[in-house]
Scaffold this motif. Sequence first.
Motif, PDB file in Angstrom:
ATOM      1  N   GLN A  51       1.403 -14.830   3.082  1.00 13.00           N
ATOM      2  CA  GLN A  51       1.688 -14.999   1.824  1.00 13.00           C
ATOM      3  C   GLN A  51       3.289 -15.201   1.892  1.00 13.00           C
ATOM      4  O   GLN A  51       3.829 -14.911   2.931  1.00 13.00           O
ATOM      5  CB  GLN A  51       1.491 -13.830   0.769  1.00 13.00           C
ATOM      6  N   GLY A  52       3.811 -15.742   0.697  1.00 17.47           N
ATOM      7  CA  GLY A  52       5.104 -15.945   0.605  1.00 17.47           C
ATOM      8  C   GLY A  52       6.082 -14.817   0.469  1.00 17.47           C
ATOM      9  O   GLY A  52       5.405 -13.526   0.271  1.00 17.47           O
ATOM     10  N   ARG A  53       7.463 -14.808   0.512  1.00 15.24           N
ATOM     11  CA  ARG A  53       8.222 -13.731   0.365  1.00 15.24           C
ATOM     12  C   ARG A  53       9.332 -13.890  -0.737  1.00 15.24           C
ATOM     13  O   ARG A  53       9.502 -15.104  -0.657  1.00 15.24           O
ATOM     14  CB  ARG A  53       8.884 -13.191   1.614  1.00 15.24           C
ATOM     15  N   MET A  54       9.710 -12.950  -1.231  1.00 19.91           N
ATOM     16  CA  MET A  54      10.798 -13.072  -2.176  1.00 19.91           C
ATOM     17  C   MET A  54      11.932 -12.006  -1.972  1.00 19.91           C
ATOM     18  O   MET A  54      11.757 -10.990  -1.520  1.00 19.91           O
ATOM     19  CB  MET A  54      10.474 -12.784  -3.679  1.00 19.91           C
TER      20      MET A  54
ATOM     21  N   GLY B 239       0.780  -1.200   0.123  1.00 18.73           N
ATOM     22  CA  GLY B 239      -0.002  -0.010   0.012  1.00 18.73           C
ATOM     23  C   GLY B 239       1.075   1.238   0.057  1.00 18.73           C
ATOM     24  O   GLY B 239       0.489   2.117   0.701  1.00 18.73           O
ATOM     25  N   THR B 240       2.063   1.326  -0.916  1.00 17.86           N
ATOM     26  CA  THR B 240       2.736   2.594  -0.755  1.00 17.86           C
ATOM     27  C   THR B 240       2.147   3.740  -1.083  1.00 17.86           C
ATOM     28  O   THR B 240       2.435   4.865  -0.872  1.00 17.86           O
ATOM     29  CB  THR B 240       4.228   2.054  -1.487  1.00 17.86           C
ATOM     30  N   ARG B 241       1.361   3.544  -2.329  1.00 19.85           N
ATOM     31  CA  ARG B 241       0.816   4.676  -2.951  1.00 19.85           C
ATOM     32  C   ARG B 241      -0.118   5.486  -1.762  1.00 19.85           C
ATOM     33  O   ARG B 241      -0.167   6.561  -1.888  1.00 19.85           O
ATOM     34  CB  ARG B 241      -0.155   4.430  -4.153  1.00 19.85           C
ATOM     35  N   LEU B 242      -0.956   4.688  -0.966  1.00 20.22           N
ATOM     36  CA  LEU B 242      -1.634   5.340  -0.344  1.00 20.22           C
ATOM     37  C   LEU B 242      -0.954   6.061   0.939  1.00 20.22           C
ATOM     38  O   LEU B 242      -1.401   7.027   1.248  1.00 20.22           O
ATOM     39  CB  LEU B 242      -2.955   4.246   0.249  1.00 20.22           C
ATOM     40  N   GLY B 243       0.042   5.462   1.131  1.00 15.06           N
ATOM     41  CA  GLY B 243       0.822   6.165   2.296  1.00 15.06           C
ATOM     42  C   GLY B 243       0.242   6.066   3.737  1.00 15.06           C
ATOM     43  O   GLY B 243       0.446   6.920   4.378  1.00 15.06           O
ATOM     44  N   TYR B 244      -0.416   4.837   4.020  1.00 18.25           N
ATOM     45  CA  TYR B 244      -1.162   4.965   5.204  1.00 18.25           C
ATOM     46  C   TYR B 244      -0.309   3.868   6.148  1.00 18.25           C
ATOM     47  O   TYR B 244       0.112   2.777   5.619  1.00 18.25           O
ATOM     48  CB  TYR B 244      -2.440   4.328   4.968  1.00 18.25           C
ATOM     49  N   ASP B 245      -0.003   4.361   7.257  1.00 24.06           N
ATOM     50  CA  ASP B 245       0.504   3.241   8.394  1.00 24.06           C
ATOM     51  C   ASP B 245      -0.367   2.307   8.853  1.00 24.06           C
ATOM     52  O   ASP B 245      -1.275   2.596   9.685  1.00 24.06           O
ATOM     53  CB  ASP B 245       1.240   4.268   9.278  1.00 24.06           C
ATOM     54  N   GLY B 246      -0.287   1.172   8.269  1.00 23.46           N
ATOM     55  CA  GLY B 246      -0.988   0.105   9.102  1.00 23.46           C
ATOM     56  C   GLY B 246      -1.603  -0.617   7.950  1.00 23.46           C
ATOM     57  O   GLY B 246      -1.401  -0.466   6.621  1.00 23.46           O
ATOM     58  N   PRO B 247      -2.070  -1.965   8.208  1.00 23.35           N
ATOM     59  CA  PRO B 247      -2.663  -2.743   7.011  1.00 23.35           C
ATOM     60  C   PRO B 247      -3.697  -1.921   6.467  1.00 23.35           C
ATOM     61  O   PRO B 247      -4.820  -1.298   6.979  1.00 23.35           O
ATOM     62  CB  PRO B 247      -3.523  -3.904   7.959  1.00 23.35           C
TER      63      PRO B 247
ATOM     64  N   HIS C 118       4.168 -10.779   6.053  1.00 22.20           N
ATOM     65  CA  HIS C 118       4.881 -11.035   6.931  1.00 22.20           C
ATOM     66  C   HIS C 118       4.543  -9.791   7.907  1.00 22.20           C
ATOM     67  O   HIS C 118       4.735  -9.603   8.970  1.00 22.20           O
ATOM     68  CB  HIS C 118       6.278 -11.280   6.810  1.00 22.20           C
ATOM     69  N   ALA C 119       4.634  -8.549   7.058  1.00 21.79           N
ATOM     70  CA  ALA C 119       4.704  -7.186   7.559  1.00 21.79           C
ATOM     71  C   ALA C 119       3.178  -6.822   8.492  1.00 21.79           C
ATOM     72  O   ALA C 119       3.559  -6.077   9.383  1.00 21.79           O
ATOM     73  CB  ALA C 119       5.122  -6.249   6.534  1.00 21.79           C
ATOM     74  N   ASN C 120       2.264  -7.329   7.947  1.00 21.85           N
ATOM     75  CA  ASN C 120       1.036  -6.903   8.495  1.00 21.85           C
ATOM     76  C   ASN C 120       0.199  -7.952   9.086  1.00 21.85           C
ATOM     77  O   ASN C 120      -0.890  -7.703   9.606  1.00 21.85           O
ATOM     78  CB  ASN C 120       0.210  -6.291   7.408  1.00 21.85           C
TER      79      ASN C 120
END
Length: 475
Positions: free
Chosen positions: A186-189, A109-117, A158-160
């Motif tokens: 979900q998985g990570r790369m 969600g980088t474009r929205l720039g909101y802190d949190g899921p 993993h982050a949220n």
Amino acid sequence: MDAPSIIQAFQRAGQGQVFAFYDQLDQAARDRLLCEAAEIDLAEVELLNRTLLAKGTASVNLEGLNPAPYEPLPENGGNGSEWARAKGAGEAALRAGRVAAFVVAGGQGTRLGYDGPKGTFPVTPIKKKPLFQVFAEKIRAAGLRYGKPIHWFIMTSHANHEATEAFFQENKFFGLDSAKVHFFRQGRMPAVDFNGKILLETKGSIAMSPDGHGGSLRALERSGALDLMKRENIDTLSFFQVDNPLIRVIDPAFIGFHLLRGSEMSSKTVTKAYPEEKVGHFCIQNGKLIVVEYSDLPMALQRETDATGKLRYLAGSIAIHALDREFVRRMATGGEGVSLPFHRADKKIPTIDAAGNPVKPEKANGVKFEMFVFDALPFSRQPIVIETRRADDFSPVKNADGIDSPKTSREDQMRQFARWLKLAGTPVETDATGLPKIEIEVSPLFGYDEDSFLDSIGKRSLKREELTHGPLSLE
Ligand code: UTP
């Protein structure tokens, strides 16, 4: 695997830099780094480096490309009785408990720039309900309507993950039975630099990011979600994205078409609002259904018209699908030699330099690898594309302002509520775009689609002032 074997495997793969600062870390940090490293499939990274990083990577092949056929809405020439039959079939499947909801909510969600899921972001016009609440109430209401509570699968990252689960706990699952809400990561790369070297984010951690919404297919299998579905006799997933409050999470006609046509993966489409609209295009190539992103489709084709002046590439993708459970399993396990391709995205990736100092890049310094769920379409049997009204299904919150922002989405919700009221014969004043003059919000528990709204509105008397001055909140 033990520490030396992991480190050696990385060294053999030419990725020894991942452990460049290993000796400086304390034991806990070493263990964390080893855990991250063990998550990485080095052969996969090697393959991606060879295929996606190599210079002169072929651009998308456009040979034999044609627009995909789709099932139009009745008002656009579709067969009304087919639509009615599909709706009946979907309703029967819902009454039998064969359908689960599935949201992918692992994005950054980088474009929205909101802190949190992103699902915790407030979106409704009056009550400011968060996205997750809107979906939860739609799912709850549909479960009540069809006499069968609906399972809901939520893919996190993993982050949220923890924050998402905590949000549902704090809000008592918005009235849903917590036993029917299933979270999984979900998985990570790993991200790599332009030479294919895996980047470190800090001395003790690898720059890892979610593997794209296409990672949901693997994650459904790995998490045991598919087995749970099987035990519960659920064979169909209603797939949607976390940023779209307008979505009909449960749409009987769509599900009915998917089942009646024996489709393993079905997609909703809206016709493009204008030729250059930045959406994926449903196309056919070598007899297979594919989605071609706008960035890969030459402008001449995006604008091409037929003899009647109608756009040829009209069907846009809005990331709403119905998925067959065993098809997801086949995709996830690589049965019959199928697997989703990865795409590269060049990004600014925070990392460290050779001395271990943090680097915040000004321009793209590396590559992230992501899978897209629509890439599963060409592997599916009998895939179909079904038209929907944009106003009924699609108004995402992607950006902080401008198009696809909280404001446009709020207004589209109010247009939808005003339309439902007009349909019920209630006069609401609107502007030329259908936006009501007063603030309106309809709780999904009152009505989550036209049918459920019309059932409820007959039982509620509206006061004159509510309609003239607002705000009008129907609970
Ligand atoms: P977007 O493509 O809008 O990406 O995701 P995003 O990461 O949420 O937002 P930006 O690009 O950083 O601003 C579309 C949907 O796919 C999910 C998102 O959560 C959203 O529902 N998604 C995306 C995942 O679940 N995992 C991913 O790795 C990527």
